[in-house]
Write a protein that holds these residues in place. Sequence first.
Motif, PDB file in Angstrom:
ATOM      1  N   GLY A   1      12.439  24.138 -27.799  1.00  0.00           N
ATOM      2  CA  GLY A   1      11.177  24.537 -28.432  1.00  0.00           C
ATOM      3  C   GLY A   1       9.991  23.728 -27.931  1.00  0.00           C
ATOM      4  O   GLY A   1       8.852  24.217 -27.949  1.00  0.00           O
TER       5      GLY A   1
ATOM      6  N   LYS B   1      23.654   8.372 -28.923  1.00  0.00           N
ATOM      7  CA  LYS B   1      22.790   7.286 -29.376  1.00  0.00           C
ATOM      8  C   LYS B   1      23.574   5.980 -29.504  1.00  0.00           C
ATOM      9  O   LYS B   1      23.137   4.915 -29.084  1.00  0.00           O
TER      10      LYS B   1
ATOM     11  N   TYR C   1      26.978  19.792 -31.642  1.00  0.00           N
ATOM     12  CA  TYR C   1      25.840  19.277 -30.852  1.00  0.00           C
ATOM     13  C   TYR C   1      25.186  18.089 -31.575  1.00  0.00           C
ATOM     14  O   TYR C   1      24.843  17.082 -30.960  1.00  0.00           O
TER      15      TYR C   1
ATOM     16  N   ALA D   1      11.037  17.315 -29.257  1.00  0.00           N
ATOM     17  CA  ALA D   1      12.482  17.575 -29.114  1.00  0.00           C
ATOM     18  C   ALA D   1      12.833  19.019 -29.422  1.00  0.00           C
ATOM     19  O   ALA D   1      14.010  19.376 -29.495  1.00  0.00           O
TER      20      ALA D   1
ATOM     21  N   LEU E   1      12.875  22.681 -31.657  1.00  0.00           N
ATOM     22  CA  LEU E   1      13.044  23.050 -33.058  1.00  0.00           C
ATOM     23  C   LEU E   1      13.891  21.997 -33.775  1.00  0.00           C
ATOM     24  O   LEU E   1      14.821  21.429 -33.192  1.00  0.00           O
TER      25      LEU E   1
ATOM     26  N   ILE F   1      16.686  20.807 -35.511  1.00  0.00           N
ATOM     27  CA  ILE F   1      18.031  21.385 -35.621  1.00  0.00           C
ATOM     28  C   ILE F   1      18.481  21.429 -37.082  1.00  0.00           C
ATOM     29  O   ILE F   1      19.197  22.337 -37.501  1.00  0.00           O
TER      30      ILE F   1
END
Length: 303
Positions: A154, A302, A294, A107, A109, A111
């Motif tokens: 990333g 989700k 974000y 996924a 870096l 966050i």
Amino acid sequence: MALRAAVRSKCGLSAFLSQRSSCSSHGRVCVSPVLIAQQRNNSTSSKIKVDFDQSTGVAVMRLQSPPVNSLSLDFLTEFCIATEKLELDKSCRGLIITSSQPRVFSAGLDIMEMYQKSPESCAEFWRAVQEMWLKLYSSSMVVIAAINGSSPAGGCLMSLTCDYRIMADNPRYSIGLNETQLGIVAPFWFKDTMANTVGHRNTEMALELGLLYTPSEALKIGLVDQLVPEDQVLTTATQTMTKWLAIPAHARQITKSMMRKPTIDKLTSNREADIQNFVTFITKDSIQKSIGMYLEMLKKRKG
Ligand code: CO8
């Protein structure tokens, strides 16, 4: 832990391992027999599993950091240690990177490492991100990404540092440098790595719009090299590796270095400034607000 401190320190893991080596010849670090013996063992740290097949000289590295293999400081530290060990083992000539997590390669870096953290923590984290990129992009091994799930930001960068990318042909997966969607800017070396792979125009559009590509779109612009059914990603990577390893190693390595050195030099000569830029940027209130929004969006999606 000394190794972790070394990765975090300015001199980095290479220097740490070099200090423990007994000699150096032809620019290649020569390590003690004990260390070599340790390196040859397959290893499992909590977030990385490495299976090294001595008979083929190929290591398979599985990313196993639930839920989504996000690149946290701990993850990056383990990743750099594992990669460095393989790099120093002359019998290891190829590395395949894949994921043990369902549906996700990485996924990107973590966050949470960039949200509400002190400038010192951000700096330490960014140094580890740089270190991962430097290790992979300058590796003398053949490195193949077996991308068996989504690979944003990333995760895409990690894939881009490899010599060859094979992705699962599943339209639910995506790959790309989507940083602008988080309100953040991909640094120059993310941009350069992408441009070296898919060209200036594709990179410009991809980065401005923060595009995430389906596997077939990614194949079309050359962001990945090959699509295969999901259950064949690893076997295809292994077959591809055999072809790459049939090329005389010295000639291939020099060619790789010739292609990548200017990009690598650009970061190594600006490393501290790049860390400072990152810290200044990421700790801004407006950027922290964007990241917070974000994260909320991720949670809502989700739900
Ligand atoms: N970091 C931390 N946590 C994450 C990340 C992440 N990158 N991605 C997902 N998570 C968390 C989710 O919030 C969720 O947490 P919780 O269970 O507590 O609610 C959990 O992981 C599972 O996530 P999902 O339910 O979304 O899992 P899915 O399998 O449905 O989807 C995806 C997987 C597709 C990977 C999806 O999680 C996703 O899109 N994640 C965001 C990916 C992303 O945008 N990453 C960008 C990171 S930034 C980066 O890599 C470069 C930054 C450069 C900075 C430069 C500044 C100068």
